[in-house]
Write a protein that holds these residues in place. Structure first.
Motif, PDB file in Angstrom:
ATOM      1  N   ASP A  95      24.098  -0.287 -18.458  1.00 36.81           N
ATOM      2  CA  ASP A  95      23.725  -1.033 -17.252  1.00 36.81           C
ATOM      3  C   ASP A  95      22.828  -0.207 -16.335  1.00 36.81           C
ATOM      4  N   ALA A  96      22.223   0.848 -16.873  1.00 38.67           N
ATOM      5  CA  ALA A  96      21.426   1.741 -16.038  1.00 38.67           C
ATOM      6  C   ALA A  96      20.251   1.027 -15.379  1.00 38.67           C
ATOM      7  N   ILE A  97      19.673   0.046 -16.064  1.00 34.81           N
ATOM      8  CA  ILE A  97      18.528  -0.637 -15.475  1.00 34.81           C
ATOM      9  C   ILE A  97      18.915  -1.375 -14.196  1.00 34.81           C
ATOM     10  N   ASP A  98      20.141  -1.879 -14.131  1.00 34.19           N
ATOM     11  CA  ASP A  98      20.591  -2.567 -12.916  1.00 34.19           C
ATOM     12  C   ASP A  98      20.606  -1.601 -11.738  1.00 34.19           C
ATOM     13  N   LYS A  99      20.993  -0.364 -11.999  1.00 39.83           N
ATOM     14  CA  LYS A  99      21.016   0.649 -10.942  1.00 39.83           C
ATOM     15  C   LYS A  99      19.595   1.028 -10.537  1.00 39.83           C
ATOM     16  N   VAL A 100      18.692   1.097 -11.504  1.00 43.49           N
ATOM     17  CA  VAL A 100      17.296   1.398 -11.204  1.00 43.49           C
ATOM     18  C   VAL A 100      16.706   0.335 -10.289  1.00 43.49           C
ATOM     19  N   LEU A 101      17.001  -0.922 -10.576  1.00 41.74           N
ATOM     20  CA  LEU A 101      16.411  -2.020  -9.824  1.00 41.74           C
ATOM     21  C   LEU A 101      16.991  -2.147  -8.418  1.00 41.74           C
ATOM     22  N   ASN A 102      18.049  -1.421  -8.140  1.00 39.34           N
ATOM     23  CA  ASN A 102      18.580  -1.363  -6.775  1.00 39.34           C
ATOM     24  C   ASN A 102      17.860  -0.320  -5.928  1.00 39.34           C
ATOM     25  N   GLU A 103      16.995   0.475  -6.587  1.00 37.05           N
ATOM     26  CA  GLU A 103      16.227   1.491  -5.887  1.00 37.05           C
ATOM     27  C   GLU A 103      14.915   0.904  -5.361  1.00 37.05           C
ATOM     28  N   ASN A 104      14.260   1.646  -4.494  1.00 34.48           N
ATOM     29  CA  ASN A 104      12.952   1.247  -3.970  1.00 34.48           C
ATOM     30  C   ASN A 104      11.895   1.621  -5.007  1.00 34.48           C
ATOM     31  N   VAL A 105      11.599   0.678  -5.911  1.00 36.63           N
ATOM     32  CA  VAL A 105      10.711   0.917  -7.051  1.00 36.63           C
ATOM     33  C   VAL A 105       9.636  -0.168  -7.082  1.00 36.63           C
ATOM     34  N   GLN A 153      13.001 -10.824 -12.065  1.00 35.09           N
ATOM     35  CA  GLN A 153      13.899 -11.348 -11.036  1.00 35.09           C
ATOM     36  C   GLN A 153      13.910 -10.445  -9.804  1.00 35.09           C
ATOM     37  N   ALA A 154      13.765  -9.143 -10.023  1.00 34.60           N
ATOM     38  CA  ALA A 154      13.781  -8.186  -8.917  1.00 34.60           C
ATOM     39  C   ALA A 154      12.405  -8.018  -8.274  1.00 34.60           C
ATOM     40  N   GLY A 155      11.382  -8.693  -8.815  1.00 39.72           N
ATOM     41  CA  GLY A 155      10.049  -8.629  -8.241  1.00 39.72           C
ATOM     42  C   GLY A 155       9.308  -7.337  -8.522  1.00 39.72           C
ATOM     43  N   LYS A 156       9.502  -6.759  -9.710  1.00 35.39           N
ATOM     44  CA  LYS A 156       8.865  -5.494 -10.057  1.00 35.39           C
ATOM     45  C   LYS A 156       7.722  -5.702 -11.062  1.00 35.39           C
ATOM     46  N   HIS A 157       6.660  -4.913 -10.903  1.00 36.65           N
ATOM     47  CA  HIS A 157       5.618  -4.843 -11.923  1.00 36.65           C
ATOM     48  C   HIS A 157       6.170  -4.030 -13.092  1.00 36.65           C
ATOM     49  N   THR A 158       5.664  -4.291 -14.303  1.00 34.69           N
ATOM     50  CA  THR A 158       6.225  -3.622 -15.473  1.00 34.69           C
ATOM     51  C   THR A 158       5.149  -3.181 -16.461  1.00 34.69           C
ATOM     52  N   PHE A 159       5.444  -2.090 -17.141  1.00 39.63           N
ATOM     53  CA  PHE A 159       4.750  -1.723 -18.370  1.00 39.63           C
ATOM     54  C   PHE A 159       5.758  -1.935 -19.482  1.00 39.63           C
ATOM     55  N   GLY A 162       0.821  -1.201   0.000  1.00 44.73           N
ATOM     56  CA  GLY A 162       0.000   0.000   0.000  1.00 44.73           C
ATOM     57  C   GLY A 162       0.855   1.250   0.000  1.00 44.73           C
ATOM     58  N   GLY A 163       0.173   2.399   0.026  1.00 42.14           N
ATOM     59  CA  GLY A 163       0.892   3.658   0.057  1.00 42.14           C
ATOM     60  C   GLY A 163       1.273   4.143  -1.319  1.00 42.14           C
ATOM     61  N   THR A 164       2.323   4.926  -1.385  1.00 44.93           N
ATOM     62  CA  THR A 164       2.753   5.528  -2.641  1.00 44.93           C
ATOM     63  C   THR A 164       3.364   4.490  -3.564  1.00 44.93           C
ATOM     64  N   LEU A 165       2.896   4.478  -4.808  1.00 49.39           N
ATOM     65  CA  LEU A 165       3.500   3.625  -5.826  1.00 49.39           C
ATOM     66  C   LEU A 165       4.664   4.376  -6.449  1.00 49.39           C
ATOM     67  N   LYS A 166       5.835   3.756  -6.419  1.00 53.11           N
ATOM     68  CA  LYS A 166       7.048   4.387  -6.934  1.00 53.11           C
ATOM     69  C   LYS A 166       7.356   3.826  -8.319  1.00 53.11           C
ATOM     70  N   VAL A 167       7.520   4.740  -9.261  1.00 53.58           N
ATOM     71  CA  VAL A 167       7.680   4.369 -10.666  1.00 53.58           C
ATOM     72  C   VAL A 167       9.059   4.766 -11.167  1.00 53.58           C
ATOM     73  N   ALA A 168       9.635   3.919 -12.028  1.00 51.16           N
ATOM     74  CA  ALA A 168      10.907   4.227 -12.690  1.00 51.16           C
ATOM     75  C   ALA A 168      10.702   4.169 -14.198  1.00 51.16           C
ATOM     76  N   LEU A 169      11.352   5.054 -14.917  1.00 52.08           N
ATOM     77  CA  LEU A 169      11.298   5.096 -16.384  1.00 52.08           C
ATOM     78  C   LEU A 169      12.637   4.660 -16.947  1.00 52.08           C
ATOM     79  N   VAL A 170      12.625   3.611 -17.758  1.00 52.38           N
ATOM     80  CA  VAL A 170      13.842   3.117 -18.411  1.00 52.38           C
ATOM     81  C   VAL A 170      13.666   3.299 -19.912  1.00 52.38           C
ATOM     82  N   GLY A 171      14.316   4.321 -20.448  1.00 51.72           N
ATOM     83  CA  GLY A 171      14.150   4.688 -21.846  1.00 51.72           C
ATOM     84  C   GLY A 171      13.397   6.000 -21.929  1.00 51.72           C
ATOM     85  N   CYS A 172      14.116   7.120 -22.093  1.00 51.82           N
ATOM     86  CA  CYS A 172      13.517   8.447 -21.925  1.00 51.82           C
ATOM     87  C   CYS A 172      13.260   9.173 -23.238  1.00 51.82           C
ATOM     88  N   GLY A 173      12.952   8.441 -24.281  1.00 48.83           N
ATOM     89  CA  GLY A 173      12.592   9.068 -25.545  1.00 48.83           C
ATOM     90  C   GLY A 173      11.164   9.583 -25.513  1.00 48.83           C
TER      91      GLY A 173
END
Length: 429
Positions: A106-116, A137-143, A39-50
């Protein structure tokens, strides 16, 4: 390779499709019920900023009242800066102050080390299988934007990750936006209810102009040049048939209730976009798919300046004809049944995110990994048929061992442009 995915026999895939149809929602995808996120705030990460990634981020951040962007990743600093500026203007208050920015392959590896909680995968499609696998593998939901891969090994890898995602209760929303368009949903509901009778043929078009090109700049390595012009290299984009016309192919598949085609044959080439800046992809394709019951689908795509443009679907049945032009807001059926869509319009890009994030809040995460993989593979099958000049069966296509990506990516490495495919000379593998 996982032995259960080596060939994915037609019987198994058809059984999967049948299960999909039986549990289909109005969206045209299966309802997959999974556990709720925290619950609470859903934290989102963007991989690919076009451009598409920035659009997807805006829609995701607008889909829920308690959501924020916490991380961004790309291979280019200017892409992140431009995307961040647009998001701060368009969704103020949804971009976390001090949002983390990560650069590099390898930026996605750094993203997945965050609370996302949710990762938006909008890089060039060639990276999608590896990125989706890492997110699972990191247990993240994805679009995941479409397509999900550019070759058969990539599709198989994506499918295996999708299987694990379902076991983990992870959500996966697909970028096949037309499945979220109210008019398309209502139209296909009519078709599947028998308004045009038995489907005999489908004619789908994606005829467009020439997309953008980013001229090579001093200091750009081979890899950076290709990444910034990813549409023109099959290992990154898959060619127009797989990258853009896959929308039309997905609607073709939707028409046939997502039953698999038996085979494909096609033709095409490169007439207008022949300069070095266009890499090695074609600028027009025409594919014929054979379906069970002796039905056929005819798909045409083109990217040439100064030519007739159309993105439409013509569905011919035993009792009538359906004409769809989504961008032109035309959805009508003639024959024994006369019908046209007169319901509300919606922003399909926003709807797909609204429904996805609601499913996460409801503890019933939607997971469309199978569907995005299937439509992607049908498109790749068509490209294989066009490039080789051969009739390619579904089983042959899915079992293909051709891997398009370079074996190793080195930012400063040398990467020659592959030769343009020539039917009758380009081999199937």
């Amino acid at each position: 390779m996982n032995s259960s995915l080596d060939l994915l026999p037609r019987r198994k895939f058809l059984a999967t499709s049948a299960a999909t149809i039986a549990g289909a929602s109005l969206v045209g995808f299966p309802n997959v019920l999974r556990s709720a996120p925290a619950g609470g705030t859903l934290k989102v990460a963007l991989v690919g900023c076009g451009g598409r990634g920035t659009g997807a981020a805006k829609q995701a951040l607008s889909a829920d009242s308690n959501i924020e962007l916490v991380a961004m990743a790309d291979i280019a600093e200017d892409q992140i800066a431009k995307s961040l500026d647009q998001l701060q203007k368009n969704v103020p208050g949804k971009v976390k102050e001090g949002v983390k920015k990560f650069l590099g392959l390898d930026a996605i590896d750094k993203v997945l080390n965050e609370n996302v909680d949710v990762v938006l995968l909008t890089t060039p499609p060639g990276f999608r299988p590896a990125h989706f696998e890492k997110c699972v593998q990191a247990g993240k939901h994805t679009f995941c934007e479409k397509p999900c891969a550019t070759d058969a090994p990539g599709v198989r890898r994506f499918m295996e990750a999708g299987r694990i995602a379902k076991e983990k209760g992870l959500g996966m929303q697909s970028g096949f936006c037309w499945r979220s368009n109210y008019a398309e949903r209502a139209t296909f509901e009519q078709i599947h209810a028998g308004a045009v009778g038995d489907i005999r043929a489908v004619h789908g078009t994606y005829l467009a102009g020439t997309p953008w090109v980013k001229p090579r700049q001093p200091g750009w390595t081979d890899l950076e040049w290709q990444l910034r012009n990813w549409m023109y290299f099959t290992w990154l984009g898959g060619d127009q048939l797989v990258e853009q016309c896959v929308h039309t192919i997905d609607k073709m598949s939707w028409t046939f209730r997502d039953v698999l085609p038996l085979n494909a044959q096609g033709m095409g080439g490169r007439q207008q976009r022949i300069e070095e800046q266009y890499g090695h992809v074609w600028d027009h394709d025409s594919v014929v798919y054979e379906y069970p019951g002796d039905a056929r689908a005819f798909i045409q795509c083109r990217q040439q300046a100064g030519t007739f443009n159309e993105t439409a679907d013509y569905i011919m049945g035993s009792k009538g004809v359906c004409r769809i032009n989504g961008f032109g807001k035309q959805h009508r059926i003639s024959g024994e049944t006369t019908w046209k869509y007169e319901g509300p319009a919606n922003d399909m890009y926003q709807t797909e995110h609204d429904e996805f994030f609601k499913s996460l809040r409801d503890g019933q995460p939607l997971n469309f990994a199978d569907k995005i993989a299937q439509s992607t593979m049908i498109a790749i099958m068509g490209r294989m048929a066009c490039y080789t000049g051969k009739v390619i069966t579904w089983e042959e296509a899915l079992a293909s061992t051709e891997s398009l990506a370079p074996e190793k990516l080195d930012w400063n490495g040398t990467y020659e442009v592959p030769p343009v495919a020539v039917p009758g000379r380009t081999k199937f593998s």
